[in-house]
Design an enzyme around this catalytic site. Structure first.
Site, PDB file in Angstrom:
ATOM      1  N   SER A   1      34.667  38.037  33.366  1.00 46.24           N
ATOM      2  CA  SER A   1      35.070  38.627  32.081  1.00 46.24           C
ATOM      3  C   SER A   1      34.009  38.654  31.013  1.00 46.24           C
ATOM      4  CB  SER A   1      36.288  37.881  31.532  1.00 46.24           C
ATOM      5  OG  SER A   1      37.386  38.634  31.795  1.00 46.24           O
TER       6      SER A   1
ATOM      7  N   ASP B   1      42.415  38.266  30.156  1.00 42.58           N
ATOM      8  CA  ASP B   1      41.050  37.823  29.859  1.00 42.58           C
ATOM      9  C   ASP B   1      40.857  37.615  28.358  1.00 42.58           C
ATOM     10  OD1 ASP B   1      40.932  38.404  32.519  1.00 42.58           O
ATOM     11  OD2 ASP B   1      39.691  40.197  32.304  1.00 42.58           O
TER      12      ASP B   1
HETATM   13  C1  GLA Z   1      40.753  41.993  35.627  1.00 43.82           C
HETATM   14  C2  GLA Z   1      41.552  42.453  34.406  1.00 43.82           C
HETATM   15  C3  GLA Z   1      42.675  41.472  34.103  1.00 43.82           C
HETATM   16  C4  GLA Z   1      43.521  41.202  35.336  1.00 43.82           C
HETATM   17  C5  GLA Z   1      42.622  40.840  36.534  1.00 43.82           C
HETATM   18  C6  GLA Z   1      43.406  40.695  37.806  1.00 43.82           C
HETATM   19  O1  GLA Z   1      40.075  40.809  35.336  1.00 43.82           O
HETATM   20  O2  GLA Z   1      40.706  42.544  33.285  1.00 43.82           O
HETATM   21  O3  GLA Z   1      43.470  41.964  33.048  1.00 43.82           O
HETATM   22  O4  GLA Z   1      44.345  42.292  35.633  1.00 43.82           O
HETATM   23  O5  GLA Z   1      41.619  41.805  36.738  1.00 43.82           O
HETATM   24  O6  GLA Z   1      44.277  39.622  37.717  1.00 43.82           O
END
Ligand code: GLA
Length: 387
Positions: free
Chosen positions: A115, A161
């Site tokens: 993230s 995230d």
């Molecule tokens: C990415 C997205 C999150 C979530 C994950 C899977 O990180 O940004 O919002 O959906 O994938 O859990």
């Protein structure tokens, strides 16, 4: 603190990265997630600007993006779309910061599923809020940053995230109900969990399908959700649904939609069980739930890949590993392992060695514990003791 340190910390915000322990691909159909904030950092330094301009710089990318105060230009497919998207969303709710230069530095690995984008969004948002002398609640910050990503960057992510990066709490996992955004902080240092830590392993691969497949998986999940809600009017979303209900609509949805929903419904159940395990300080059960989640991601959600499966299987054979799974969006990125503290360094080293032997790629490993989210660590939540 000297006065110059005080001045620099006032215009400097740091935001962590995140790793999700459990609850994957559940955050866009009203389910539960269980992420922690981890000690990587995006640092946003904001200075008032002299001209009628907003300037965005990063030490990771060349060039500078310059906007005038009333510029409304669209995305440019650059890193700066993330902070510009945040600025746009702030402007939409009536926050018009004075001219500034925003400079981003940091060490969150890009494209690793930890993230980096939400970390940039939250750091930028808090830096701009501080300059503008405005405040928002953690929920508003997370939702605003998610909108920046959904609307401006046009990436259809959920809320997990941004939420944990804003509101995570040291030594706790954040169990978030993504339907109503209520959350609880669950201790990572109770009972046998106190003898464990988290080992994140970066496979250093990201398969090119990743970007498009996220949207496809989301549509398939929503197809199953719509069918269940139509057949069972009391059900609001997949967060409420059971496998029995899914079975009643099996002949009305595609085989893929069935599998995606099967993953999501069982995954929500695993998060609820994990909450119970964490409240009892039961590391063994939490680890088993993580490993079961991996099988579901691999077989039902089909978002794993050979390199990640190898890392999970290898970790599970190593001493001290209580659970292992793919974390984040998938198709590469990182695994998350629950490991006894005594074995964390040796497990990380063995994992890197065996991965190099098999794939010829140098994995990176990070031994970590949960840290505070950006709103706590930057004093936006003083006196707050949620959860
Ligand atoms: C990415 C997205 C999150 C979530 C994950 C899977 O990180 O940004 O919002 O959906 O994938 O859990």
């Amino acid at each position: 603190m000297t006065s110059s340190q005080t001045a620099s910390s006032r215009n400097q915000i740091t935001a962590p990265a995140r790793v999700n322990l459990l609850g994957e691909h559940t955050d866009y159909t009203g389910g539960f997630v269980l992420p922690i904030a981890i000690p990587f950092q995006t640092r946003a330094t904001i200075q008032p600007g002299a001209s009628r301009q907003y300037r965005f710089r990063s030490d990771q990318f060349p060039g500078e993006r310059i906007l005038t105060l009333d510029d409304r230009e669209g995305r440019e497919n650059l890193w700066s779309d993330y902070p510009v998207g945040v600025l746009r969303e702030l402007q939409k709710i009536g926050i018009s910061p004075p001219p500034f230069t925003l400079e981003l530095t940091g060490n969150v690995p890009f494209g690793a599923g930890l993230s980096s984008s939400a970390s940039i969004e939250v750091a930028s948002c808090l830096a701009i809020l501080r300059l503008a002398r405005e405040t928002l609640t953690p929920q508003q910050v997370a939702q605003l940053c998610q909108r920046a990503e959904n609307i401006y960057v046009q990436s259809p992510c959920g809320i997990m995230d941004q939420f944990v990066i804003a509101s995570g709490r040291a030594n706790h996992a954040l169990m978030l109900n993504t339907r109503d955004l209520t959350y609880q902080c669950l201790p990572m240092n109770r009972g046998t969990l106190d003898d464990t830590c988290i080992v994140v392993c970066n496979s250093m691969v990201k398969h090119s399908v990743a970007a498009g497949e996220y949207g496809t998986r989301r549509l398939e999940s929503e197809q199953a959700q719509a069918a269940i809600c139509a057949a069972h009017p009391a059900i609001r979303d997949l967060g409420d649904a059971t496998i029995g209900m899914l079975n009643t609509v099996a002949d009305r949805i595609s085989a893929n939609a069935y599998k995606r929903a099967h993953h999501i419904i069982t995954e929500n159940g695993r998060v609820l069980q994990a909450k119970d395990a964490m409240e009892h300080g039961d590391a063994q059960t939490l680890g088993e739930l993580m490993t079961a989640a991996h099988a579901s991601e691999r077989d039902d959600f089909e978002c794993s890949c050979d390199e990640i499966d190898f890392l999970v299987e290898t970790a599970l054979e190593l001493p001290g590993c209580l659970g292992a799974r793919l974390t984040g969006g998938g198709f590469g990125g990182c695994t998350v392992n629950l490991v006894s503290r005594d074995h964390s360094q040796s497990l990380a080293a063995a994992l890197r060695r065996q991965y190099l032997d098999r794939w010829g790629i140098e994995a990176q490993t990070y031994v970590c514990e949960a840290v505070d989210g950006a709103m706590r660590s930057n004093g936006f939540l003083e006196g707050d003791h949620h959860g």
